[in-house]
Design a protein around this motif. Sequence first.
Motif, PDB file in Angstrom:
ATOM      1  N   THR A 134       0.864  -1.176   0.000  1.00  0.00           N
ATOM      2  CA  THR A 134       0.000   0.000   0.000  1.00  0.00           C
ATOM      3  C   THR A 134       0.900   1.225   0.000  1.00  0.00           C
ATOM      4  OG1 THR A 134      -1.722  -1.150   1.230  1.00  0.00           O
ATOM      5  CG2 THR A 134      -1.806   1.258   1.234  1.00  0.00           C
ATOM      6  N   SER A 135       0.647   2.137  -0.936  1.00  0.00           N
ATOM      7  CA  SER A 135       1.450   3.362  -1.038  1.00  0.00           C
ATOM      8  C   SER A 135       1.004   4.386  -0.016  1.00  0.00           C
ATOM      9  CB  SER A 135       1.306   3.969  -2.431  1.00  0.00           C
ATOM     10  OG  SER A 135       1.762   3.073  -3.395  1.00  0.00           O
ATOM     11  N   GLY A 136       1.987   5.129   0.493  1.00  0.00           N
ATOM     12  CA  GLY A 136       1.710   6.211   1.420  1.00  0.00           C
ATOM     13  C   GLY A 136       1.895   7.558   0.744  1.00  0.00           C
ATOM     14  N   SER A 137       1.875   8.605   1.536  1.00  0.00           N
ATOM     15  CA  SER A 137       2.050   9.973   1.029  1.00  0.00           C
ATOM     16  C   SER A 137       3.414  10.115   0.376  1.00  0.00           C
ATOM     17  CB  SER A 137       1.930  10.974   2.172  1.00  0.00           C
ATOM     18  OG  SER A 137       0.661  10.877   2.772  1.00  0.00           O
ATOM     19  N   LYS A 157      14.877   3.407   4.340  1.00  0.00           N
ATOM     20  CA  LYS A 157      14.708   3.057   5.754  1.00  0.00           C
ATOM     21  C   LYS A 157      13.561   2.054   5.851  1.00  0.00           C
ATOM     22  CE  LYS A 157      12.477   5.577   8.903  1.00  0.00           C
ATOM     23  NZ  LYS A 157      12.113   6.670   9.815  1.00  0.00           N
ATOM     24  N   VAL A 158      13.766   0.999   6.643  1.00  0.00           N
ATOM     25  CA  VAL A 158      12.731  -0.013   6.841  1.00  0.00           C
ATOM     26  C   VAL A 158      12.447  -0.129   8.328  1.00  0.00           C
ATOM     27  CG1 VAL A 158      12.075  -2.427   6.495  1.00  0.00           C
ATOM     28  CG2 VAL A 158      13.541  -1.294   4.813  1.00  0.00           C
ATOM     29  N   VAL A 161       8.471   0.759   4.335  1.00  0.00           N
ATOM     30  CA  VAL A 161       9.681   1.053   3.564  1.00  0.00           C
ATOM     31  C   VAL A 161       9.584   2.493   3.067  1.00  0.00           C
ATOM     32  CG1 VAL A 161      11.082   0.415   1.568  1.00  0.00           C
ATOM     33  CG2 VAL A 161       9.818  -1.361   2.827  1.00  0.00           C
ATOM     34  N   SER A 162      10.518   3.337   3.510  1.00  0.00           N
ATOM     35  CA  SER A 162      10.581   4.733   3.078  1.00  0.00           C
ATOM     36  C   SER A 162      11.834   4.917   2.234  1.00  0.00           C
ATOM     37  CB  SER A 162      10.651   5.675   4.282  1.00  0.00           C
ATOM     38  OG  SER A 162       9.527   5.492   5.115  1.00  0.00           O
ATOM     39  N   ASN A 185       6.832   6.108   0.157  1.00  0.00           N
ATOM     40  CA  ASN A 185       6.855   4.988   1.089  1.00  0.00           C
ATOM     41  C   ASN A 185       5.743   4.012   0.779  1.00  0.00           C
ATOM     42  OD1 ASN A 185       4.524   5.504   3.281  1.00  0.00           O
ATOM     43  ND2 ASN A 185       5.362   7.457   2.600  1.00  0.00           N
ATOM     44  N   VAL A 186       5.965   2.778   1.176  1.00  0.00           N
ATOM     45  CA  VAL A 186       4.951   1.726   1.055  1.00  0.00           C
ATOM     46  C   VAL A 186       4.960   0.900   2.331  1.00  0.00           C
ATOM     47  CG1 VAL A 186       5.140   1.542  -1.474  1.00  0.00           C
ATOM     48  CG2 VAL A 186       6.508   0.031  -0.022  1.00  0.00           C
ATOM     49  N   ALA A 187       3.884   0.157   2.537  1.00  0.00           N
ATOM     50  CA  ALA A 187       3.790  -0.752   3.676  1.00  0.00           C
ATOM     51  C   ALA A 187       3.213  -2.073   3.189  1.00  0.00           C
ATOM     52  CB  ALA A 187       2.913  -0.157   4.776  1.00  0.00           C
ATOM     53  N   PHE A 188       3.619  -3.157   3.860  1.00  0.00           N
ATOM     54  CA  PHE A 188       3.070  -4.471   3.544  1.00  0.00           C
ATOM     55  C   PHE A 188       2.943  -5.282   4.823  1.00  0.00           C
ATOM     56  CE2 PHE A 188       7.640  -4.687   2.837  1.00  0.00           C
ATOM     57  CZ  PHE A 188       8.019  -5.873   3.449  1.00  0.00           C
ATOM     58  N   LEU A 189       2.052  -6.259   4.782  1.00  0.00           N
ATOM     59  CA  LEU A 189       1.678  -7.053   5.959  1.00  0.00           C
ATOM     60  C   LEU A 189       2.027  -8.519   5.730  1.00  0.00           C
ATOM     61  CD1 LEU A 189       0.122  -7.163   8.707  1.00  0.00           C
ATOM     62  CD2 LEU A 189      -1.965  -7.474   7.350  1.00  0.00           C
ATOM     63  N   ILE A 190       2.691  -9.131   6.719  1.00  0.00           N
ATOM     64  CA  ILE A 190       2.992 -10.554   6.624  1.00  0.00           C
ATOM     65  C   ILE A 190       2.500 -11.259   7.893  1.00  0.00           C
ATOM     66  CG2 ILE A 190       4.993 -10.226   5.116  1.00  0.00           C
ATOM     67  CD1 ILE A 190       6.747 -10.831   7.625  1.00  0.00           C
TER      68      ILE A 190
END
Length: 146
Positions: A41-44, A95-96, A128-129, A138-143
């Motif tokens: 999912t993309s962020g700002s 940066k993670v 992840v930025s 930045n994006v985010a993912f779920l595991i």
Amino acid sequence: MRKGFWLILLLVGGLILFFEPFRGAPPEPEVTVKGTSLETTSGSYCWHSLLRGQCVDYIYTTPLDMTAKQTPTVIKPGAIIDVTYNDGPTPKRIKVEEWQQNGTRKKVRLKDNQLTVPTEKGLYTYHVSAWWGKGDGNVAFLIDVK
């Protein structure tokens, strides 16, 4: 004469593609585990190119909010996740962070575009930025480690 025209046209076209004057957003990473893509999912973000510049703000308050509607990818403990930027310029800095469902977070080392997931079972969100000279994203993912 005709050969020179095509050579110049090819050179100009190559320069246009190299400098990416039409890109309106930062590149997004390909996030994979053993060749399987993970949902992100993309962020700002803010991005400035030769022909346009813009900042886009999303309403997410944390990476946990960013992944709230995602179905987690089930991954084995200690698996390796690849995070690569193949579409566009390479980030100057990445940066993670690893977020747990209780809101705690910690920095994660990204080595050779890879990160190792925890050995403890549970849900983890990764944020992840990345920064370039032209902007950031930045994006985010779920595991789900099982």
